[in-house]
Write a protein that holds these residues in place. Structure first.
Motif, mmCIF file in Angstrom:
data_model
loop_
_atom_site.group_PDB
_atom_site.id
_atom_site.type_symbol
_atom_site.label_atom_id
_atom_site.label_comp_id
_atom_site.label_asym_id
_atom_site.label_seq_id
_atom_site.Cartn_x
_atom_site.Cartn_y
_atom_site.Cartn_z
ATOM 1 N N ARG A 4 0.834 -0.956 0.003
ATOM 2 C CA ARG A 4 -0.053 -0.016 -0.044
ATOM 3 C C ARG A 4 0.714 1.463 -0.080
ATOM 4 N N HIS A 6 0.204 5.004 1.175
ATOM 5 C CA HIS A 6 -1.090 6.096 1.698
ATOM 6 C C HIS A 6 -0.363 7.599 1.457
ATOM 7 N N THR A 10 -5.580 8.831 -1.394
ATOM 8 C CA THR A 10 -6.135 7.557 -0.714
ATOM 9 C C THR A 10 -6.824 8.015 0.538
ATOM 10 N N GLU A 16 -7.711 2.416 -2.101
ATOM 11 C CA GLU A 16 -6.348 1.614 -1.470
ATOM 12 C C GLU A 16 -5.200 2.175 -2.187
ATOM 13 N N HIS A 17 -5.337 2.401 -3.383
ATOM 14 C CA HIS A 17 -4.032 2.783 -4.243
ATOM 15 C C HIS A 17 -4.273 4.071 -4.744
ATOM 16 N N GLY A 40 -8.949 -1.457 -6.298
ATOM 17 C CA GLY A 40 -8.402 -0.730 -5.481
ATOM 18 C C GLY A 40 -7.857 0.812 -5.773
ATOM 19 N N VAL A 339 1.453 -0.460 -8.639
ATOM 20 C CA VAL A 339 1.701 -0.105 -7.222
ATOM 21 C C VAL A 339 2.899 -0.738 -6.681
#
Length: 359
Positions: A4, A6, A10, A16-17, A40, A339
């Motif tokens: 992840r 952050h 987000t 999430e992403h 996400g 990601v």
């Protein structure tokens, strides 16, 4: 399990992403948006090419396929923009995205009802304006991006906007992989937005033959044309675009009027509504009447290519990344890869910084 990142994006939207799928007309429908959301990212429905009823149905279909946050892109100058905003509020859509700056009162209404407002802008001064009106974040697209675009590259436009505002900035124009996301975050952006990269996914509704046309192209195969609708528009350099580039002014206007009639027939719009939209567009974009008429080309030319798969009669909006992309992943595969790659590159840079400090 994908790691992840952050970021302020987000946190703001609850995804999430920090990866956004842009609201591409005729492309960003429920299938693509729900797939992005379930992976996400932040998927954005494109409503400019939808009637109100179609938008209502698209939101319902998207919600049926995901319980994650998603957004809707709205034309701020549309005559029914107020009704569409009421629909977003009623359906508890997470994000309202705008291609043109919405008025201060519209931003306030959305925010008062819990909708996050993220306009797209093309200059630092526009970011300052919408930030002062209460926008929660902005998407800034550099000249590499597809569709309507400006002349300034993302590498220059992005830092100029970051220096001008203190709200989250999402970078767009030229992004397609983890390297781009890591670079954008290094600049200070809160995430990246991608159009062409999401157009070339399995969940994209674009016909397979058209996707293959994109995949065959090289980096030099896009062009910024003024002949599509009178405004800078980055598209694939097809035979049709070459003909448009070499066509006279009156021929282009005649085609635009014909396409306006077809768009009216297809959507059931009244001529009075189209005239009102034209007046609003002329005022907000400071266009001549010939440019307003030319703008009628856009929906039908894009539909012919991106929906009907007619690359000879249609225009294909395309970012410069078209010449680099060579696969058609699912949205989940795409976001996971972006990601994961970004995290690896950030970790490598952190290790490099540690080595530098130890010396």
């Amino acid at each position: 399990m994908t790691g992840r990142l952050h970021t302020p994006l987000t946190e703001l939207v609850g995804v999430e992403h920090p990866v956004v799928q842009t609201g591409m007309g005729w492309v960003a429908g429920p299938s693509l948006v729900s797939a992005t959301a379930n992976a996400g990212g932040l998927g954005i429905l494109a409503s400019a090419t939808m009637t109100f009823a179609e938008l209502e149905a698209a939101i319902a279909k998207t919600k049926a396929h995901t319980d994650k946050p998603f957004g809707v892109n709205i034309r701020a100058d549309a005559t029914d923009a107020g009704e569409r905003i009421d629909l977003l509020i009623r359906e508890k859509v997470a994000v309202a995205s705008f291609a043109l700056a919405p008025k201060k009162d519209l931003i306030a209404k959305l925010k008062d009802n819990g909708v996050v407002v993220i306009p797209s802008i093309g200059a630092a001064k526009h970011a300052v304006k919408v930030a002062s009106w209460g926008a929660d974040a902005v998407i800034v697209q550099g000249g590499e991006g597809g569709g309507h675009t400006g002349p300034v590259a993302t590498t220059l436009l992005l830092p100029s906007v970051l220096d001008a505002v203190d709200i989250p900035v999402v970078a767009a124009g030229g992004f397609f992989d983890g390297r781009g996301l890591a670079a954008a975050l290094a600049y200070g952006a809160a995430g990246v937005a991608m159009g062409t990269r999401f157009l070339l996914t399995q969940e994209s509704s674009v016909p397979d033959a058209v996707k293959q046309e994109y995949l065959r192209r090289q980096l030099q195969d896009t062009v910024v044309s003024l002949k599509v609708d009178g405004m800078p528009h980055r598209v694939l350099n097809t035979e049709l675009v070459q003909r448009l580039e070499n066509s006279g002014r009156w021929r282009g206007l005649a085609a635009a009027v014909s396409n306006a009639a077809r768009f009216k027939s297809m959507t059931g719009m009244k001529w009075s509504t189209m005239v009102k939209d034209g007046l609003a567009m002329r005022k907000t974009k400071d266009l001549s009447w010939s440019q307003v008429i030319m703008a009628a080309n856009t929906p039908m030319l894009l539909r012919a290519g991106l929906v009907e798969g007619n690359t000879h009669a249609g225009v294909l909006a395309a970012g410069q990344v078209t010449g680099i992309i060579d696969d058609l992943p699912t949205c989940r595969e795409l976001i996971d890869h972006v990601v994961t790659d970004a995290l690896a590159r950030i970790e490598a840079m952190s290790a490099l910084a540690g080595q530098t400090t130890s010396h």
